[in-house]
Design a protein around this motif. Structure first.
Motif, PDB file in Angstrom:
ATOM      1  N   LYS A 167     -25.426  49.897  56.840  1.00  0.00           N
ATOM      2  CA  LYS A 167     -24.294  50.360  56.033  1.00  0.00           C
ATOM      3  C   LYS A 167     -22.939  49.895  56.565  1.00  0.00           C
ATOM      4  CE  LYS A 167     -24.727  54.709  54.567  1.00  0.00           C
ATOM      5  NZ  LYS A 167     -25.081  56.148  54.574  1.00  0.00           N
ATOM      6  N   SER A 168     -22.926  49.271  57.713  1.00  0.00           N
ATOM      7  CA  SER A 168     -21.647  48.819  58.266  1.00  0.00           C
ATOM      8  C   SER A 168     -21.621  47.295  58.416  1.00  0.00           C
ATOM      9  CB  SER A 168     -21.372  49.514  59.604  1.00  0.00           C
ATOM     10  OG  SER A 168     -22.447  49.300  60.514  1.00  0.00           O
ATOM     11  N   ALA A 169     -22.015  46.811  59.584  1.00  0.00           N
ATOM     12  CA  ALA A 169     -21.896  45.375  59.872  1.00  0.00           C
ATOM     13  C   ALA A 169     -22.710  44.520  58.907  1.00  0.00           C
ATOM     14  CB  ALA A 169     -22.321  45.098  61.318  1.00  0.00           C
ATOM     15  N   PHE A 170     -23.947  44.921  58.640  1.00  0.00           N
ATOM     16  CA  PHE A 170     -24.792  44.094  57.773  1.00  0.00           C
ATOM     17  C   PHE A 170     -24.282  44.116  56.332  1.00  0.00           C
ATOM     18  CE2 PHE A 170     -28.777  42.975  55.511  1.00  0.00           C
ATOM     19  CZ  PHE A 170     -28.984  41.748  56.120  1.00  0.00           C
ATOM     20  N   PHE A 171     -23.877  45.284  55.862  1.00  0.00           N
ATOM     21  CA  PHE A 171     -23.309  45.389  54.512  1.00  0.00           C
ATOM     22  C   PHE A 171     -22.096  44.467  54.385  1.00  0.00           C
ATOM     23  CE2 PHE A 171     -20.527  47.116  51.288  1.00  0.00           C
ATOM     24  CZ  PHE A 171     -21.371  47.519  50.271  1.00  0.00           C
ATOM     25  N   ASP A 172     -21.222  44.508  55.376  1.00  0.00           N
ATOM     26  CA  ASP A 172     -20.006  43.680  55.336  1.00  0.00           C
ATOM     27  C   ASP A 172     -20.344  42.196  55.309  1.00  0.00           C
ATOM     28  OD1 ASP A 172     -18.469  45.951  55.374  1.00  0.00           O
ATOM     29  OD2 ASP A 172     -18.106  45.907  57.547  1.00  0.00           O
ATOM     30  N   SER A 173     -21.417  41.800  55.982  1.00  0.00           N
ATOM     31  CA  SER A 173     -21.780  40.379  56.015  1.00  0.00           C
ATOM     32  C   SER A 173     -22.298  39.889  54.671  1.00  0.00           C
ATOM     33  CB  SER A 173     -22.832  40.130  57.105  1.00  0.00           C
ATOM     34  OG  SER A 173     -24.090  40.710  56.750  1.00  0.00           O
ATOM     35  N   VAL A 174     -22.877  40.797  53.878  1.00  0.00           N
ATOM     36  CA  VAL A 174     -23.399  40.423  52.561  1.00  0.00           C
ATOM     37  C   VAL A 174     -22.317  40.550  51.491  1.00  0.00           C
ATOM     38  CG1 VAL A 174     -25.170  40.938  50.822  1.00  0.00           C
ATOM     39  CG2 VAL A 174     -25.713  41.154  53.245  1.00  0.00           C
ATOM     40  N   ASP A 175     -21.389  41.473  51.690  1.00  0.00           N
ATOM     41  CA  ASP A 175     -20.303  41.710  50.739  1.00  0.00           C
ATOM     42  C   ASP A 175     -19.260  40.600  50.863  1.00  0.00           C
ATOM     43  OD1 ASP A 175     -18.459  42.801  49.001  1.00  0.00           O
ATOM     44  OD2 ASP A 175     -17.785  44.357  50.405  1.00  0.00           O
ATOM     45  N   ALA A 176     -19.534  39.474  50.216  1.00  0.00           N
ATOM     46  CA  ALA A 176     -18.729  38.271  50.403  1.00  0.00           C
ATOM     47  C   ALA A 176     -17.269  38.456  50.001  1.00  0.00           C
ATOM     48  CB  ALA A 176     -19.334  37.107  49.610  1.00  0.00           C
ATOM     49  N   ASP A 177     -17.013  39.193  48.916  1.00  0.00           N
ATOM     50  CA  ASP A 177     -15.628  39.358  48.470  1.00  0.00           C
ATOM     51  C   ASP A 177     -14.968  40.608  49.044  1.00  0.00           C
ATOM     52  OD1 ASP A 177     -16.909  41.339  47.070  1.00  0.00           O
ATOM     53  OD2 ASP A 177     -16.505  40.509  45.074  1.00  0.00           O
ATOM     54  N   HIS A 178     -15.703  41.327  49.896  1.00  0.00           N
ATOM     55  CA  HIS A 178     -15.178  42.501  50.608  1.00  0.00           C
ATOM     56  C   HIS A 178     -14.539  43.530  49.682  1.00  0.00           C
ATOM     57  CE1 HIS A 178     -16.011  40.290  54.266  1.00  0.00           C
ATOM     58  NE2 HIS A 178     -15.257  39.279  53.842  1.00  0.00           N
ATOM     59  N   ASP A 179     -15.234  43.802  48.581  1.00  0.00           N
ATOM     60  CA  ASP A 179     -14.728  44.823  47.655  1.00  0.00           C
ATOM     61  C   ASP A 179     -15.444  46.162  47.836  1.00  0.00           C
ATOM     62  OD1 ASP A 179     -17.206  44.162  46.655  1.00  0.00           O
ATOM     63  OD2 ASP A 179     -16.551  43.941  44.562  1.00  0.00           O
ATOM     64  N   GLY A 180     -16.290  46.246  48.866  1.00  0.00           N
ATOM     65  CA  GLY A 180     -17.001  47.487  49.132  1.00  0.00           C
ATOM     66  C   GLY A 180     -18.214  47.690  48.251  1.00  0.00           C
ATOM     67  N   LYS A 181     -18.604  46.657  47.491  1.00  0.00           N
ATOM     68  CA  LYS A 181     -19.780  46.712  46.617  1.00  0.00           C
ATOM     69  C   LYS A 181     -20.505  45.378  46.703  1.00  0.00           C
ATOM     70  CE  LYS A 181     -17.019  47.663  43.214  1.00  0.00           C
ATOM     71  NZ  LYS A 181     -16.468  47.959  41.868  1.00  0.00           N
ATOM     72  N   GLY A 226     -21.164  51.550  39.840  1.00  0.00           N
ATOM     73  CA  GLY A 226     -21.054  50.819  38.587  1.00  0.00           C
ATOM     74  C   GLY A 226     -22.279  49.945  38.396  1.00  0.00           C
ATOM     75  N   ARG A 227     -22.778  49.896  37.171  1.00  0.00           N
ATOM     76  CA  ARG A 227     -23.972  49.107  36.902  1.00  0.00           C
ATOM     77  C   ARG A 227     -23.748  47.649  37.284  1.00  0.00           C
ATOM     78  NH1 ARG A 227     -27.714  51.928  36.885  1.00  0.00           N
ATOM     79  NH2 ARG A 227     -27.936  52.840  34.814  1.00  0.00           N
ATOM     80  N   GLY A 228     -24.706  47.090  37.981  1.00  0.00           N
ATOM     81  CA  GLY A 228     -24.591  45.707  38.446  1.00  0.00           C
ATOM     82  C   GLY A 228     -24.023  45.603  39.846  1.00  0.00           C
ATOM     83  N   MET A 229     -23.758  46.767  40.473  1.00  0.00           N
ATOM     84  CA  MET A 229     -23.203  46.786  41.817  1.00  0.00           C
ATOM     85  C   MET A 229     -23.962  47.793  42.682  1.00  0.00           C
ATOM     86  SD  MET A 229     -20.626  44.683  42.107  1.00  0.00           S
ATOM     87  CE  MET A 229     -19.458  43.762  41.076  1.00  0.00           C
ATOM     88  N   LEU A 230     -24.111  47.483  43.962  1.00  0.00           N
ATOM     89  CA  LEU A 230     -24.738  48.401  44.905  1.00  0.00           C
ATOM     90  C   LEU A 230     -23.698  48.900  45.897  1.00  0.00           C
ATOM     91  CD1 LEU A 230     -28.058  46.520  45.861  1.00  0.00           C
ATOM     92  CD2 LEU A 230     -27.666  48.101  43.957  1.00  0.00           C
ATOM     93  N   GLY A 231     -23.650  50.237  46.056  1.00  0.00           N
ATOM     94  CA  GLY A 231     -22.852  50.801  47.123  1.00  0.00           C
ATOM     95  C   GLY A 231     -23.651  50.796  48.411  1.00  0.00           C
ATOM     96  N   VAL A 232     -23.104  51.383  49.475  1.00  0.00           N
ATOM     97  CA  VAL A 232     -23.775  51.318  50.765  1.00  0.00           C
ATOM     98  C   VAL A 232     -25.118  52.048  50.761  1.00  0.00           C
ATOM     99  CG1 VAL A 232     -21.711  50.947  52.155  1.00  0.00           C
ATOM    100  CG2 VAL A 232     -22.378  53.280  51.552  1.00  0.00           C
ATOM    101  N   ASP A 233     -25.202  53.194  50.077  1.00  0.00           N
ATOM    102  CA  ASP A 233     -26.462  53.940  50.065  1.00  0.00           C
ATOM    103  C   ASP A 233     -27.536  53.209  49.270  1.00  0.00           C
ATOM    104  OD1 ASP A 233     -25.551  56.079  51.629  1.00  0.00           O
ATOM    105  OD2 ASP A 233     -24.622  57.033  49.896  1.00  0.00           O
ATOM    106  N   GLU A 234     -27.141  52.627  48.136  1.00  0.00           N
ATOM    107  CA  GLU A 234     -28.105  51.868  47.328  1.00  0.00           C
ATOM    108  C   GLU A 234     -28.571  50.625  48.091  1.00  0.00           C
ATOM    109  OE1 GLU A 234     -25.894  54.604  45.192  1.00  0.00           O
ATOM    110  OE2 GLU A 234     -25.022  52.784  46.059  1.00  0.00           O
ATOM    111  N   PHE A 235     -27.637  49.984  48.777  1.00  0.00           N
ATOM    112  CA  PHE A 235     -27.987  48.797  49.563  1.00  0.00           C
ATOM    113  C   PHE A 235     -28.930  49.152  50.707  1.00  0.00           C
ATOM    114  CE2 PHE A 235     -26.959  45.690  52.992  1.00  0.00           C
ATOM    115  CZ  PHE A 235     -27.439  44.554  52.356  1.00  0.00           C
ATOM    116  N   LEU A 236     -28.711  50.310  51.324  1.00  0.00           N
ATOM    117  CA  LEU A 236     -29.598  50.760  52.397  1.00  0.00           C
ATOM    118  C   LEU A 236     -31.021  50.928  51.882  1.00  0.00           C
ATOM    119  CD1 LEU A 236     -30.277  51.902  55.196  1.00  0.00           C
ATOM    120  CD2 LEU A 236     -29.419  54.132  54.403  1.00  0.00           C
ATOM    121  N   ASN A 237     -31.183  51.543  50.724  1.00  0.00           N
ATOM    122  CA  ASN A 237     -32.529  51.733  50.166  1.00  0.00           C
ATOM    123  C   ASN A 237     -33.162  50.402  49.768  1.00  0.00           C
ATOM    124  OD1 ASN A 237     -32.740  54.481  50.506  1.00  0.00           O
ATOM    125  ND2 ASN A 237     -31.870  54.968  48.504  1.00  0.00           N
TER     126      ASN A 237
END
Length: 260
Positions: A167-181, A226-237
């Motif tokens: 939910k932190s470092a790995f999420f940020d590495s995948v979130d290319a545009d850094h919009d938190g989704k 929002g549909r088509g986007m994953l937040g940190v919890d959805e990305f974790l699952n």
């Protein structure tokens, strides 16, 4: 509808308002759990499950279920015309939760497409995938070794260290545009690599299709970000699900299974 079937199925809302529902197969399992477990078990998308695999899957989902209830379940299914040798699991799920006489305003049967709702998306596929992996592996390896292996896997996926990292470092590495989704395009390469790793380890070969990649993403795509986007919890699952796919493929090489 045969008398035995009534005891094996979950009562409809009208029945629940009266006497306590009978305790049977469906009562021991959540419909979302069953739908997800079937879909995770059916990696080839055939829509069909054998009776032996179905018994193993049900016992994994409801380990305390009496053998008599299982026997009555299959007797009732056979009496109602369901083929048990090559059972279409969508028909089975629909039959299992069906009421004898649904009210006219709304059918009481629960189709898989209706069952996998927003709540199921929030929960993700990983728990169903874990259940299905245990069921499949127990047909080939000693169940105690299988459970020991997946207890380690489950403990890691539920650990705070794993969750914090994803939910932190790995999420940020995948979130290319850094919009938190994380969008589908941002997740595509990661999902493809994980599915390819699982395929390579299991020697099944073949590249993951875009449909498989999209299905993994969509199963975790809730309305929270929002549909088509994953937040940190959805990305974790999502990552938990992909981790289980790889762990299942790596099971034959595990020290837990290979130890005498």
């Amino acid at each position: 509808r045969s008398p035995a079937a009534a005891d094996c199925r979950v009562p409809c809302a009208r029945e629940r308002q009266g006497a306590s529902p009978p305790i049977g197969v469906a009562a021991a399992m959540e419909v979302q759990d069953v739908v997800q477990a079937f879909k995770c078990w059916d990696t080839r998308g055939s829509g069909v499950i054998t009776k032996k695999a179905l018994v193993s899957l049900i016992k994994t989902l409801a380990p305390d279920l009496p053998e008599d209830d299982l026997a009555r379940l299959f007797d009732a299914a056979a009496d109602d015309g369901l083929r048990l040798d090559d059972l279409k699991y969508e028909e089975f799920i629909q039959w299992l939760w069906e009421c004898d006489s649904p009210p006219p305003a709304r059918a009481a049967s629960v189709a898989p497409s209706e069952a996998v709702d927003e709540d199921a998306r929030r929960r993700g596929l990983w728990e169903g995938a874990l259940t299905s992996a245990v069921s499949r592996a127990s047909e080939q390896y000693p169940p105690e070794k299988v459970h020991a292996y997946y207890e380690e896997v489950g403990a890691k996926l539920n650990s705070s260290e794993y969750g914090d990292h994803i939910k932190s470092a790995f999420f940020d590495s995948v979130d290319a545009d850094h919009d938190g989704k994380i969008s589908f395009s941002e997740a595509t390469s990661l999902i493809a690599k994980c599915l390819q790793c699982a395929a390579d380890l299991s020697h099944q070969g073949g590249r993951p299709t875009m449909e498989e990649i999209r299905s993994a993403f969509d199963a975790h795509d809730t309305l929270v970000a929002g549909r088509g986007m994953l937040g940190v919890d959805e990305f974790l699952n999502l990552m938990r699900y992909l981790h289980i796919r790889v762990a299942e493929a790596a099971l034959p090489m595990s020290r837990v299974v290979q130890e005498e």
